[in-house]
Design a protein around this motif. Sequence first.
Motif, mmCIF file in Angstrom:
data_model
loop_
_atom_site.group_PDB
_atom_site.id
_atom_site.type_symbol
_atom_site.label_atom_id
_atom_site.label_comp_id
_atom_site.label_asym_id
_atom_site.label_seq_id
_atom_site.Cartn_x
_atom_site.Cartn_y
_atom_site.Cartn_z
ATOM 1 N N ILE A 155 0.847 -1.184 0.000
ATOM 2 C CA ILE A 155 0.000 0.000 0.000
ATOM 3 C C ILE A 155 0.885 1.237 0.000
ATOM 4 O O ILE A 155 1.733 1.407 0.868
ATOM 5 C CB ILE A 155 -0.910 0.018 1.245
ATOM 6 N N LYS A 156 0.711 2.089 -0.970
ATOM 7 C CA LYS A 156 1.453 3.336 -1.023
ATOM 8 C C LYS A 156 0.592 4.458 -0.462
ATOM 9 O O LYS A 156 -0.601 4.542 -0.774
ATOM 10 C CB LYS A 156 1.851 3.661 -2.462
ATOM 11 N N PRO A 157 1.161 5.322 0.347
ATOM 12 C CA PRO A 157 0.360 6.424 0.869
ATOM 13 C C PRO A 157 0.033 7.432 -0.228
ATOM 14 O O PRO A 157 0.796 7.622 -1.185
ATOM 15 C CB PRO A 157 1.275 7.060 1.912
ATOM 16 N N LYS A 158 -1.097 8.065 -0.086
ATOM 17 C CA LYS A 158 -1.381 9.239 -0.898
ATOM 18 C C LYS A 158 -0.713 10.422 -0.213
ATOM 19 O O LYS A 158 -0.905 10.630 0.991
ATOM 20 C CB LYS A 158 -2.882 9.485 -1.020
ATOM 21 N N VAL A 159 0.071 11.174 -0.938
ATOM 22 C CA VAL A 159 0.799 12.295 -0.354
ATOM 23 C C VAL A 159 0.336 13.591 -1.009
ATOM 24 O O VAL A 159 0.404 13.747 -2.228
ATOM 25 C CB VAL A 159 2.321 12.133 -0.532
ATOM 26 N N THR A 160 -0.146 14.505 -0.176
ATOM 27 C CA THR A 160 -0.557 15.827 -0.637
ATOM 28 C C THR A 160 0.360 16.864 -0.011
ATOM 29 O O THR A 160 0.601 16.836 1.198
ATOM 30 C CB THR A 160 -2.014 16.122 -0.228
ATOM 31 N N CYS A 161 0.886 17.764 -0.837
ATOM 32 C CA CYS A 161 1.739 18.851 -0.339
ATOM 33 C C CYS A 161 0.950 20.152 -0.349
ATOM 34 O O CYS A 161 0.328 20.511 -1.358
ATOM 35 C CB CYS A 161 2.990 18.988 -1.198
ATOM 36 N N LEU A 162 0.985 20.864 0.759
ATOM 37 C CA LEU A 162 0.457 22.227 0.832
ATOM 38 C C LEU A 162 1.648 23.133 1.090
ATOM 39 O O LEU A 162 2.161 23.200 2.216
ATOM 40 C CB LEU A 162 -0.601 22.354 1.925
ATOM 41 N N PHE A 163 2.111 23.782 0.050
ATOM 42 C CA PHE A 163 3.354 24.537 0.113
ATOM 43 C C PHE A 163 3.102 25.925 0.694
ATOM 44 O O PHE A 163 2.163 26.616 0.300
ATOM 45 C CB PHE A 163 3.958 24.662 -1.288
ATOM 46 N N HIS A 164 3.957 26.317 1.647
ATOM 47 C CA HIS A 164 3.844 27.618 2.282
ATOM 48 C C HIS A 164 4.849 28.556 1.631
ATOM 49 O O HIS A 164 6.059 28.470 1.867
ATOM 50 C CB HIS A 164 4.115 27.499 3.789
ATOM 51 N N ASN A 165 4.357 29.445 0.792
ATOM 52 C CA ASN A 165 5.238 30.267 -0.031
ATOM 53 C C ASN A 165 6.095 31.236 0.777
ATOM 54 O O ASN A 165 7.249 31.497 0.413
ATOM 55 C CB ASN A 165 4.419 31.041 -1.065
ATOM 56 N N ASP A 166 5.572 31.767 1.866
ATOM 57 C CA ASP A 166 6.319 32.772 2.624
ATOM 58 C C ASP A 166 7.599 32.206 3.237
ATOM 59 O O ASP A 166 8.585 32.926 3.398
ATOM 60 C CB ASP A 166 5.448 33.369 3.731
ATOM 61 N N THR A 167 7.579 30.916 3.611
ATOM 62 C CA THR A 167 8.763 30.296 4.223
ATOM 63 C C THR A 167 9.324 29.153 3.389
ATOM 64 O O THR A 167 10.251 28.468 3.836
ATOM 65 C CB THR A 167 8.427 29.772 5.630
ATOM 66 N N ASN A 168 8.760 28.939 2.200
ATOM 67 C CA ASN A 168 9.224 27.868 1.312
ATOM 68 C C ASN A 168 9.197 26.500 1.999
ATOM 69 O O ASN A 168 10.055 25.648 1.768
ATOM 70 C CB ASN A 168 10.630 28.162 0.797
ATOM 71 N N THR A 169 8.183 26.306 2.828
ATOM 72 C CA THR A 169 8.035 25.065 3.586
ATOM 73 C C THR A 169 7.007 24.151 2.938
ATOM 74 O O THR A 169 5.929 24.600 2.549
ATOM 75 C CB THR A 169 7.589 25.372 5.031
ATOM 76 N N ALA A 170 7.338 22.871 2.863
ATOM 77 C CA ALA A 170 6.406 21.866 2.357
ATOM 78 C C ALA A 170 5.749 21.158 3.532
ATOM 79 O O ALA A 170 6.422 20.472 4.307
ATOM 80 C CB ALA A 170 7.131 20.860 1.467
ATOM 81 N N THR A 171 4.452 21.354 3.679
ATOM 82 C CA THR A 171 3.656 20.614 4.661
ATOM 83 C C THR A 171 2.984 19.456 3.928
ATOM 84 O O THR A 171 2.435 19.648 2.840
ATOM 85 C CB THR A 171 2.584 21.512 5.288
ATOM 86 N N TYR A 172 3.014 18.289 4.531
ATOM 87 C CA TYR A 172 2.481 17.102 3.861
ATOM 88 C C TYR A 172 1.342 16.468 4.648
ATOM 89 O O TYR A 172 1.333 16.479 5.883
ATOM 90 C CB TYR A 172 3.583 16.051 3.684
ATOM 91 N N ILE A 173 0.423 15.895 3.894
ATOM 92 C CA ILE A 173 -0.592 14.996 4.442
ATOM 93 C C ILE A 173 -0.348 13.637 3.799
ATOM 94 O O ILE A 173 -0.456 13.497 2.579
ATOM 95 C CB ILE A 173 -2.022 15.479 4.136
ATOM 96 N N ALA A 174 0.036 12.672 4.595
ATOM 97 C CA ALA A 174 0.279 11.315 4.108
ATOM 98 C C ALA A 174 -0.843 10.433 4.611
ATOM 99 O O ALA A 174 -1.006 10.256 5.829
ATOM 100 C CB ALA A 174 1.628 10.790 4.607
ATOM 101 N N SER A 175 -1.641 9.888 3.702
ATOM 102 C CA SER A 175 -2.854 9.180 4.115
ATOM 103 C C SER A 175 -2.901 7.755 3.573
ATOM 104 O O SER A 175 -2.360 7.455 2.502
ATOM 105 C CB SER A 175 -4.098 9.946 3.650
ATOM 106 N N CYS A 176 -3.545 6.901 4.340
ATOM 107 C CA CYS A 176 -3.779 5.511 3.951
ATOM 108 C C CYS A 176 -4.981 5.477 3.012
ATOM 109 O O CYS A 176 -6.083 5.886 3.404
ATOM 110 C CB CYS A 176 -4.035 4.657 5.181
ATOM 111 N N PRO A 177 -4.812 4.992 1.785
ATOM 112 C CA PRO A 177 -5.926 5.014 0.832
ATOM 113 C C PRO A 177 -7.066 4.080 1.203
ATOM 114 O O PRO A 177 -8.174 4.234 0.690
ATOM 115 C CB PRO A 177 -5.268 4.593 -0.483
ATOM 116 N N GLU A 178 -6.823 3.129 2.097
ATOM 117 C CA GLU A 178 -7.866 2.169 2.469
ATOM 118 C C GLU A 178 -8.665 2.592 3.693
ATOM 119 O O GLU A 178 -9.857 2.317 3.774
ATOM 120 C CB GLU A 178 -7.250 0.791 2.693
#
Length: 306
Positions: A21-44
């Motif tokens: 099972i591969k996680p679904k990974v969503t990035c919400l990028f914060h432009n002001d600090t160039n930070t990548a916030t991630y949501i790693a979720s179980c597809p099942e």
Amino acid sequence: MLARSLYKLSNPIRKFSTDLIKPKVTCLFHNDTNTATYIASCPETGKCAIIDPVLDYDQVGHRVTTIHADSVIAEVTKNHLEPVYILETHVHADHLTGAKILKNAFPSAQTAIGFNVTAVQVQFSRLFNLSNFRTDGSQFDKLIKDGESFSIGKLNLKAFWSPGHTPACMVYTVGDAVFSGDTLFMPDFGTARCDFPGGSADVLYQSIKKLFELPDEYRVFVGHDYGTEKRGVAWESTMGEEKRNNKHLNLSTSRDAFVQWRKERDGTLKLPKLIMESLLVNLRNGELPEPEANGISYFKLPINAL
């Protein structure tokens, strides 16, 4: 600097996840600090981990807002996900964490950070001369040990201590996804600086060489990216690409060459513009300093200390 003998006691990566099972990974990028916030979720199961959230801070107006954290909450809610962990890869020096905001929104989720955060708390509580500040990591729900594994739905998360940038850095693997924090960046950007208190280029070299034991096909999700004119902003590579093409440290890079280059490079770098405010909040797991008698919180900033 961490003693090399101490570092060698940490768990090597000899076994890696065989999750189908591969996680679904969503990035919400914060432009002001160039930070990548991630949501790693179980597809099942829909269970997920949120990694390196951000609290917006206006350094001129001295105001905090929850714009980015609210976007994470909206993404989780829209996709009917259930956060079980809110993870920090380390005590960040370039942005304030949004962990408290997310914990308020998802109270059953555990906030977590690497076990050696206590060393960072001791060091910087002295710098800021913080009285009655707990340096046992109890501000966090969970302190993660080197090599510790736990579940996110049907996914396996494993944590690896990766000091060098800071003494408390952790890398997380979730299925085939590697969340490298500030240890590894995109191949054309390289590796993290090592000149913060407790940092070590020699130790970072060992940490990254340990990560290179992971399979080539594993996806790597970096903690920051500053973009290039050619490709813009990016946050995903593969472990194979890092091993072959990382401009600072790849399979052919010697330890001595990396350490010398990193020290010379770090000597030219300025401190992150939000380092003081970030540390004062992030050591507290996203809590602002305690309000004073007038109900206002204050940042206490040392002068000529770093």
